[in-house]
Design a protein around this motif. Structure first.
Motif, PDB file in Angstrom:
ATOM      1  N   THR A   2       0.850  -1.137   0.106  1.00 12.42           N
ATOM      2  CA  THR A   2      -0.045  -0.178  -0.198  1.00 12.42           C
ATOM      3  C   THR A   2       0.960   1.391   0.000  1.00 12.42           C
ATOM      4  O   THR A   2       0.460   2.235  -0.553  1.00 12.42           O
ATOM      5  N   GLY A   3       2.133   1.196   0.509  1.00 12.63           N
ATOM      6  CA  GLY A   3       2.780   2.421   0.712  1.00 12.63           C
ATOM      7  C   GLY A   3       3.464   2.808  -0.770  1.00 12.63           C
ATOM      8  O   GLY A   3       3.583   3.896  -0.991  1.00 12.63           O
ATOM      9  N   MET A   8       2.711   6.283  -5.673  1.00 14.21           N
ATOM     10  CA  MET A   8       2.488   6.402  -7.188  1.00 14.21           C
ATOM     11  C   MET A   8       1.060   7.151  -7.477  1.00 14.21           C
ATOM     12  O   MET A   8       1.066   8.144  -8.123  1.00 14.21           O
ATOM     13  N   SER A   9      -0.033   6.831  -6.726  1.00 15.65           N
ATOM     14  CA  SER A   9      -1.112   7.518  -6.907  1.00 15.65           C
ATOM     15  C   SER A   9      -1.185   8.909  -6.117  1.00 15.65           C
ATOM     16  O   SER A   9      -1.627   9.924  -6.993  1.00 15.65           O
ATOM     17  N   GLY A  10      -0.276   9.237  -5.366  1.00 15.68           N
ATOM     18  CA  GLY A  10      -0.021  10.650  -4.758  1.00 15.68           C
ATOM     19  C   GLY A  10       0.762  11.395  -5.732  1.00 15.68           C
ATOM     20  O   GLY A  10       0.353  12.639  -6.151  1.00 15.68           O
ATOM     21  N   THR A  11       1.739  10.765  -6.415  1.00  9.20           N
ATOM     22  CA  THR A  11       2.527  11.603  -7.525  1.00  9.20           C
ATOM     23  C   THR A  11       1.394  12.057  -8.630  1.00  9.20           C
ATOM     24  O   THR A  11       1.619  12.980  -9.344  1.00  9.20           O
ATOM     25  N   MET A  12       0.434  11.113  -9.012  1.00 10.17           N
ATOM     26  CA  MET A  12      -0.213  11.328 -10.211  1.00 10.17           C
ATOM     27  C   MET A  12      -1.162  12.438  -9.858  1.00 10.17           C
ATOM     28  O   MET A  12      -1.450  13.358 -10.513  1.00 10.17           O
ATOM     29  N   VAL A  37      -8.350  11.684 -10.961  1.00  8.81           N
ATOM     30  CA  VAL A  37      -9.597  11.295 -10.023  1.00  8.81           C
ATOM     31  C   VAL A  37      -9.323   9.920  -9.699  1.00  8.81           C
ATOM     32  O   VAL A  37      -9.735   9.340  -8.484  1.00  8.81           O
ATOM     33  N   ILE A  38      -8.930   9.179 -10.664  1.00 11.75           N
ATOM     34  CA  ILE A  38      -8.890   7.604 -10.614  1.00 11.75           C
ATOM     35  C   ILE A  38      -7.626   7.601  -9.519  1.00 11.75           C
ATOM     36  O   ILE A  38      -7.343   6.859  -8.717  1.00 11.75           O
ATOM     37  N   GLY A  39      -6.609   8.204  -9.722  1.00  9.94           N
ATOM     38  CA  GLY A  39      -5.495   8.336  -8.761  1.00  9.94           C
ATOM     39  C   GLY A  39      -5.659   8.689  -7.465  1.00  9.94           C
ATOM     40  O   GLY A  39      -5.354   8.352  -6.326  1.00  9.94           O
ATOM     41  N   LEU A  40      -6.741   9.714  -7.179  1.00 18.66           N
ATOM     42  CA  LEU A  40      -7.064  10.232  -5.851  1.00 18.66           C
ATOM     43  C   LEU A  40      -8.049   9.129  -5.147  1.00 18.66           C
ATOM     44  O   LEU A  40      -7.719   8.799  -4.023  1.00 18.66           O
ATOM     45  N   VAL A  41      -8.753   8.264  -5.989  1.00 20.02           N
ATOM     46  CA  VAL A  41      -9.416   7.141  -5.357  1.00 20.02           C
ATOM     47  C   VAL A  41      -8.512   6.099  -4.629  1.00 20.02           C
ATOM     48  O   VAL A  41      -8.618   5.655  -3.817  1.00 20.02           O
ATOM     49  N   ILE A  42      -7.528   5.956  -5.552  1.00 18.98           N
ATOM     50  CA  ILE A  42      -6.562   4.817  -5.490  1.00 18.98           C
ATOM     51  C   ILE A  42      -5.850   5.247  -4.039  1.00 18.98           C
ATOM     52  O   ILE A  42      -5.641   4.452  -3.093  1.00 18.98           O
ATOM     53  N   LEU A  43      -5.374   6.431  -4.133  1.00 15.50           N
ATOM     54  CA  LEU A  43      -4.687   7.310  -2.888  1.00 15.50           C
ATOM     55  C   LEU A  43      -5.597   7.028  -1.547  1.00 15.50           C
ATOM     56  O   LEU A  43      -4.913   6.625  -0.467  1.00 15.50           O
ATOM     57  N   LEU A  92       8.439  11.895  -1.425  1.00 15.96           N
ATOM     58  CA  LEU A  92       7.297  10.806  -1.226  1.00 15.96           C
ATOM     59  C   LEU A  92       7.966   9.471  -1.013  1.00 15.96           C
ATOM     60  O   LEU A  92       7.839   8.554  -0.019  1.00 15.96           O
ATOM     61  N   LEU A  93       9.226   8.988  -1.946  1.00 13.58           N
ATOM     62  CA  LEU A  93       9.764   7.875  -1.588  1.00 13.58           C
ATOM     63  C   LEU A  93      10.775   7.922  -0.326  1.00 13.58           C
ATOM     64  O   LEU A  93      11.017   6.775   0.436  1.00 13.58           O
ATOM     65  N   VAL A  94      11.312   8.830   0.143  1.00 19.43           N
ATOM     66  CA  VAL A  94      12.034   8.933   1.396  1.00 19.43           C
ATOM     67  C   VAL A  94      10.920   8.969   2.378  1.00 19.43           C
ATOM     68  O   VAL A  94      11.314   8.262   3.443  1.00 19.43           O
ATOM     69  N   ALA A  95       9.879   9.455   2.330  1.00 23.37           N
ATOM     70  CA  ALA A  95       8.848   9.395   3.395  1.00 23.37           C
ATOM     71  C   ALA A  95       8.484   8.034   3.573  1.00 23.37           C
ATOM     72  O   ALA A  95       8.243   7.445   4.821  1.00 23.37           O
ATOM     73  N   TYR A  96       8.431   7.267   2.308  1.00 23.45           N
ATOM     74  CA  TYR A  96       7.767   5.873   2.467  1.00 23.45           C
ATOM     75  C   TYR A  96       8.712   5.107   3.254  1.00 23.45           C
ATOM     76  O   TYR A  96       8.437   3.914   3.975  1.00 23.45           O
TER      77      TYR A  96
END
Length: 115
Positions: A2-3, A8-12, A37-43, A92-96
């Motif tokens: 999920t991370g 990925m979806s947050g970047t989109m 919107v698809i990225g936001l739903v997945i996020l 975002l990758l560093v935070a992950y």
């Protein structure tokens, strides 16, 4: 898993917000909006799964603060830097990886119950 989907979806979503504010779209507004919107739903779905799992192990809000600050920093960097220079994915990758290491330590500190 999920991370990585959150990254990925947050970047989109951040790419779409940048395009929306700049008024410059990859194809056109409709296609970019659908992808955003698809990225936001997945996020949102993956964030719910992540925080449900974190909440079952700890009551700490450090993970929420890390996510909010990393997305805010990524968004501000996306707005301030030129479009060809992008550090959104790096932040975002560093935070992950920081959150993953911290969660792993929390999981290993939980004693084995009934074993």
């Amino acid at each position: 898993m999920t991370g990585l989907m959150i990254v990925m979806s947050g970047t989109m979503v951040l790419f779409f917000l940048r395009a929306l504010l700049a008024g410059i779209y990859l194809i056109n507004f409709s296609v970019d909006a659908i992808v955003g919107v698809i990225g936001l739903v997945i996020l949102v779905t993956n964030l719910q799964v992540k925080y449900r799992m974190i909440h079952s192990c700890t009551k700490s809000r450090d993970f929420l603060y890390m996510d909010v600050s990393s997305f805010l920093l990524s968004f501000l960097l996306k707005l301030m830097l030129p479009p060809n220079l992008d550090f959104t994915l790096v932040v975002l990758l560093v935070a992950y990886f920081v959150e993953k290491n911290k969660f792993s330590k929390i999981l290993y500190s939980i004693p084995n119950e009934g074993r």
